[in-house]
Motif scaffolding. Sequence first.
Motif, PDB file in Angstrom:
ATOM      1  N   MET A   6       0.816  -1.217   0.000  1.00  0.00           N
ATOM      2  CA  MET A   6       0.000   0.000   0.000  1.00  0.00           C
ATOM      3  C   MET A   6       0.852   1.271   0.000  1.00  0.00           C
ATOM      4  SD  MET A   6      -2.969   1.297  -0.176  1.00  0.00           S
ATOM      5  CE  MET A   6      -4.196   0.044   0.212  1.00  0.00           C
ATOM      6  N   ASN A   7       1.999   1.251   0.711  1.00  0.00           N
ATOM      7  CA  ASN A   7       2.854   2.449   0.760  1.00  0.00           C
ATOM      8  C   ASN A   7       3.312   2.858  -0.633  1.00  0.00           C
ATOM      9  OD1 ASN A   7       2.856   3.008   3.536  1.00  0.00           O
ATOM     10  ND2 ASN A   7       4.412   1.464   3.928  1.00  0.00           N
ATOM     11  N   ASP A   8       3.823   1.899  -1.400  1.00  0.00           N
ATOM     12  CA  ASP A   8       4.295   2.203  -2.750  1.00  0.00           C
ATOM     13  C   ASP A   8       3.128   2.592  -3.666  1.00  0.00           C
ATOM     14  OD1 ASP A   8       6.969   1.991  -2.391  1.00  0.00           O
ATOM     15  OD2 ASP A   8       7.213   0.030  -3.330  1.00  0.00           O
ATOM     16  N   PHE A   9       1.992   1.911  -3.493  1.00  0.00           N
ATOM     17  CA  PHE A   9       0.817   2.205  -4.320  1.00  0.00           C
ATOM     18  C   PHE A   9       0.375   3.657  -4.146  1.00  0.00           C
ATOM     19  CE2 PHE A   9      -3.885   2.502  -4.284  1.00  0.00           C
ATOM     20  CZ  PHE A   9      -4.115   2.308  -5.646  1.00  0.00           C
ATOM     21  N   LEU A  10       0.256   4.085  -2.898  1.00  0.00           N
ATOM     22  CA  LEU A  10      -0.228   5.439  -2.628  1.00  0.00           C
ATOM     23  C   LEU A  10       0.821   6.491  -2.977  1.00  0.00           C
ATOM     24  CD1 LEU A  10      -2.153   4.917   0.732  1.00  0.00           C
ATOM     25  CD2 LEU A  10      -3.094   5.205  -1.565  1.00  0.00           C
ATOM     26  N   LEU A  11       2.097   6.188  -2.731  1.00  0.00           N
ATOM     27  CA  LEU A  11       3.157   7.141  -3.069  1.00  0.00           C
ATOM     28  C   LEU A  11       3.242   7.312  -4.582  1.00  0.00           C
ATOM     29  CD1 LEU A  11       5.134   8.886  -1.503  1.00  0.00           C
ATOM     30  CD2 LEU A  11       6.841   7.066  -1.707  1.00  0.00           C
ATOM     31  N   THR A  12       3.071   6.222  -5.320  1.00  0.00           N
ATOM     32  CA  THR A  12       3.053   6.289  -6.781  1.00  0.00           C
ATOM     33  C   THR A  12       1.842   7.079  -7.273  1.00  0.00           C
ATOM     34  OG1 THR A  12       4.186   4.156  -6.974  1.00  0.00           O
ATOM     35  CG2 THR A  12       2.988   4.932  -8.915  1.00  0.00           C
ATOM     36  N   ALA A  13       0.678   6.864  -6.629  1.00  0.00           N
ATOM     37  CA  ALA A  13      -0.532   7.602  -6.998  1.00  0.00           C
ATOM     38  C   ALA A  13      -0.358   9.093  -6.744  1.00  0.00           C
ATOM     39  CB  ALA A  13      -1.729   7.060  -6.208  1.00  0.00           C
ATOM     40  N   LEU A  14       0.258   9.443  -5.614  1.00  0.00           N
ATOM     41  CA  LEU A  14       0.484  10.854  -5.290  1.00  0.00           C
ATOM     42  C   LEU A  14       1.451  11.484  -6.289  1.00  0.00           C
ATOM     43  CD1 LEU A  14      -0.124  13.101  -3.234  1.00  0.00           C
ATOM     44  CD2 LEU A  14       1.875  12.357  -1.942  1.00  0.00           C
ATOM     45  N   GLU A  15       2.477  10.749  -6.672  1.00  0.00           N
ATOM     46  CA  GLU A  15       3.431  11.261  -7.654  1.00  0.00           C
ATOM     47  C   GLU A  15       2.764  11.440  -9.015  1.00  0.00           C
ATOM     48  OE1 GLU A  15       8.131  10.586  -8.753  1.00  0.00           O
ATOM     49  OE2 GLU A  15       6.940   8.853  -8.095  1.00  0.00           O
ATOM     50  N   SER A  16       1.846  10.545  -9.364  1.00  0.00           N
ATOM     51  CA  SER A  16       1.099  10.679 -10.623  1.00  0.00           C
ATOM     52  C   SER A  16       0.247  11.943 -10.616  1.00  0.00           C
ATOM     53  CB  SER A  16       0.212   9.450 -10.841  1.00  0.00           C
ATOM     54  OG  SER A  16       0.992   8.273 -10.972  1.00  0.00           O
ATOM     55  N   CYS A  17      -0.365  12.254  -9.471  1.00  0.00           N
ATOM     56  CA  CYS A  17      -1.147  13.492  -9.345  1.00  0.00           C
ATOM     57  C   CYS A  17      -0.253  14.713  -9.530  1.00  0.00           C
ATOM     58  CB  CYS A  17      -1.811  13.556  -7.969  1.00  0.00           C
ATOM     59  SG  CYS A  17      -3.033  12.268  -7.664  1.00  0.00           S
ATOM     60  N   TYR A  18       0.900  14.675  -8.888  1.00  0.00           N
ATOM     61  CA  TYR A  18       1.868  15.772  -8.973  1.00  0.00           C
ATOM     62  C   TYR A  18       2.277  16.019 -10.429  1.00  0.00           C
ATOM     63  CZ  TYR A  18       6.501  17.985  -8.432  1.00  0.00           C
ATOM     64  OH  TYR A  18       7.593  18.805  -8.530  1.00  0.00           O
ATOM     65  N   GLU A  19       2.542  14.934 -11.161  1.00  0.00           N
ATOM     66  CA  GLU A  19       2.968  15.056 -12.555  1.00  0.00           C
ATOM     67  C   GLU A  19       1.810  15.519 -13.443  1.00  0.00           C
ATOM     68  OE1 GLU A  19       4.504  11.189 -13.381  1.00  0.00           O
ATOM     69  OE2 GLU A  19       6.403  11.534 -12.317  1.00  0.00           O
ATOM     70  N   HIS A  20       0.599  15.055 -13.140  1.00  0.00           N
ATOM     71  CA  HIS A  20      -0.562  15.449 -13.946  1.00  0.00           C
ATOM     72  C   HIS A  20      -0.825  16.954 -13.834  1.00  0.00           C
ATOM     73  CE1 HIS A  20      -4.447  14.914 -15.963  1.00  0.00           C
ATOM     74  NE2 HIS A  20      -4.935  15.777 -15.076  1.00  0.00           N
ATOM     75  N   ILE A  21      -0.677  17.496 -12.632  1.00  0.00           N
ATOM     76  CA  ILE A  21      -0.951  18.920 -12.409  1.00  0.00           C
ATOM     77  C   ILE A  21       0.070  19.804 -13.128  1.00  0.00           C
ATOM     78  CG2 ILE A  21      -1.037  20.713 -10.606  1.00  0.00           C
ATOM     79  CD1 ILE A  21      -2.258  18.603  -8.767  1.00  0.00           C
ATOM     80  N   GLN A  22       1.229  19.248 -13.481  1.00  0.00           N
ATOM     81  CA  GLN A  22       2.246  20.013 -14.217  1.00  0.00           C
ATOM     82  C   GLN A  22       1.932  20.131 -15.707  1.00  0.00           C
ATOM     83  OE1 GLN A  22       6.402  18.826 -13.429  1.00  0.00           O
ATOM     84  NE2 GLN A  22       5.647  17.661 -11.684  1.00  0.00           N
ATOM     85  N   LYS A  23       1.020  19.323 -16.197  1.00  0.00           N
ATOM     86  CA  LYS A  23       0.769  19.270 -17.639  1.00  0.00           C
ATOM     87  C   LYS A  23       0.214  20.596 -18.163  1.00  0.00           C
ATOM     88  CE  LYS A  23      -0.069  14.289 -17.936  1.00  0.00           C
ATOM     89  NZ  LYS A  23      -1.052  13.225 -18.278  1.00  0.00           N
ATOM     90  N   ASP A  24       0.485  20.852 -19.434  1.00  0.00           N
ATOM     91  CA  ASP A  24       0.019  22.087 -20.074  1.00  0.00           C
ATOM     92  C   ASP A  24      -1.493  22.212 -20.039  1.00  0.00           C
ATOM     93  OD1 ASP A  24       2.581  22.847 -20.637  1.00  0.00           O
ATOM     94  OD2 ASP A  24       2.573  22.167 -22.724  1.00  0.00           O
ATOM     95  N   GLU A  25      -2.189  21.095 -20.200  1.00  0.00           N
ATOM     96  CA  GLU A  25      -3.656  21.152 -20.244  1.00  0.00           C
ATOM     97  C   GLU A  25      -4.240  21.634 -18.937  1.00  0.00           C
ATOM     98  OE1 GLU A  25      -5.387  16.868 -19.461  1.00  0.00           O
ATOM     99  OE2 GLU A  25      -3.643  16.719 -20.783  1.00  0.00           O
ATOM    100  N   VAL A  26      -3.476  21.466 -17.849  1.00  0.00           N
ATOM    101  CA  VAL A  26      -3.926  21.946 -16.544  1.00  0.00           C
ATOM    102  C   VAL A  26      -3.452  23.383 -16.324  1.00  0.00           C
ATOM    103  CG1 VAL A  26      -3.775  21.622 -14.055  1.00  0.00           C
ATOM    104  CG2 VAL A  26      -4.005  19.636 -15.558  1.00  0.00           C
ATOM    105  N   ARG A  27      -2.172  23.637 -16.574  1.00  0.00           N
ATOM    106  CA  ARG A  27      -1.586  24.950 -16.298  1.00  0.00           C
ATOM    107  C   ARG A  27      -2.175  26.040 -17.176  1.00  0.00           C
ATOM    108  NH1 ARG A  27       3.133  25.858 -17.588  1.00  0.00           N
ATOM    109  NH2 ARG A  27       3.583  24.058 -18.954  1.00  0.00           N
ATOM    110  N   LEU A  28      -2.581  25.660 -18.382  1.00  0.00           N
ATOM    111  CA  LEU A  28      -3.092  26.663 -19.329  1.00  0.00           C
ATOM    112  C   LEU A  28      -4.604  26.608 -19.478  1.00  0.00           C
ATOM    113  CD1 LEU A  28      -0.371  26.202 -22.117  1.00  0.00           C
ATOM    114  CD2 LEU A  28      -0.371  27.796 -20.184  1.00  0.00           C
ATOM    115  N   PHE A  29      -5.267  25.848 -18.601  1.00  0.00           N
ATOM    116  CA  PHE A  29      -6.716  25.702 -18.697  1.00  0.00           C
ATOM    117  C   PHE A  29      -7.413  27.040 -18.424  1.00  0.00           C
ATOM    118  CE2 PHE A  29     -10.804  24.908 -16.542  1.00  0.00           C
ATOM    119  CZ  PHE A  29     -11.453  24.182 -17.537  1.00  0.00           C
ATOM    120  N   LYS A  30      -8.436  27.327 -19.242  1.00  0.00           N
ATOM    121  CA  LYS A  30      -9.210  28.560 -19.076  1.00  0.00           C
ATOM    122  C   LYS A  30     -10.691  28.218 -18.948  1.00  0.00           C
ATOM    123  CE  LYS A  30      -6.036  31.535 -21.630  1.00  0.00           C
ATOM    124  NZ  LYS A  30      -5.885  32.495 -22.750  1.00  0.00           N
TER     125      LYS A  30
END
Length: 332
Positions: free
Chosen positions: A308-332
């Motif tokens: 579970m530790n690795d699963f959740l840490l990987t999920a949190l890292e995926s969220c972190y990377e998703h929020i960096q994407k252009d589609e999020v940063r440039l969303f209007k």
Amino acid sequence: MQKSQEYLYCARDKEKEPGQIEDLMEELRLEVESLQSYLEKAFNSSHHPLKKVLKLLLVVFQATYSGLGTNFHLLSMAQEEIKYYAKKLWEFFRALLTMKADKGGGALSGGPHGEDMSEELNPYTVILPAILPRFHPDLFMLYMLYRQQEDALYWQGIVRLGHLTDTKLLEFLDVQRQLWPLKDVKLTANQARPPTRNPANHNRAHPTPSPRRKRYSIVRHKCFQSATECLQKIISTVAPKEKLEIILKTYQEIEKTVSRVLSKDYKLPMDDLLPLLIYVVSRAGIQHLGAEIHFIQDLMDPTNRGGMNDFLLTALESCYEHIQKDEVRLFK
């Protein structure tokens, strides 16, 4: 090592400090809480050899990695050095336990030499939580510098998502509508008041959404509040184990909220968990999340990897990377 016995076992009452380290060792048990409690008192005792060693190590570490030495290229060296300190202090501490037995103080359960010590007792579980608060400010600064570029992109995404209302954000993240916890949203009197009806639209062919549901569209930062507040606590802890416990608790709070919305126990599959976790991460607003994740990965107990530790840490890292994407940063 031999000289340390002079401080540990002598009967010079005038020089004994509050708490009496010698008496504390008599009550020592081979349990994480007991060992950590003893170490905390030892590290604050001016006569204890562990305090003297730790003080010198801290001076050396700060001279190397803070001030002019604050360079992200030194991060791998710094975190390996902290782990080496923990390993050596653990060897020193176990030697003190052996000295206790040799002095006639009686063997601890598990044997004075630790042959039968459980895997739970190791430098990561006993020593690191006791010493990290002292090294954390300088060490974490290196992590922030190392992740500076990624954290900047991530923060742009956080700011952009922060402008969205709860319903807009849940919709943008493709969260299934049946999982939206709108019942948790407490509207003010003005927000809950139905809008003034326009006579011109009174006989429209298509029914309009209920006034109360329309009012939800102006609310921000109200959904999944318990999970959001839980995740925010990660910045107030230092030990990787405590940070992992907070991430697990956050996941449990998300699942608890969804189960309440559905009126049944619901185990979140990854397809449902990820957008909900992105929502919580975006609302928690942890500025240096990349540094936090990297810090946990480097200094967590290796025996806790997997599951579970690795699963959740990987999920949190995926969220972190998703929020960096252009589609999020440039969303209007």
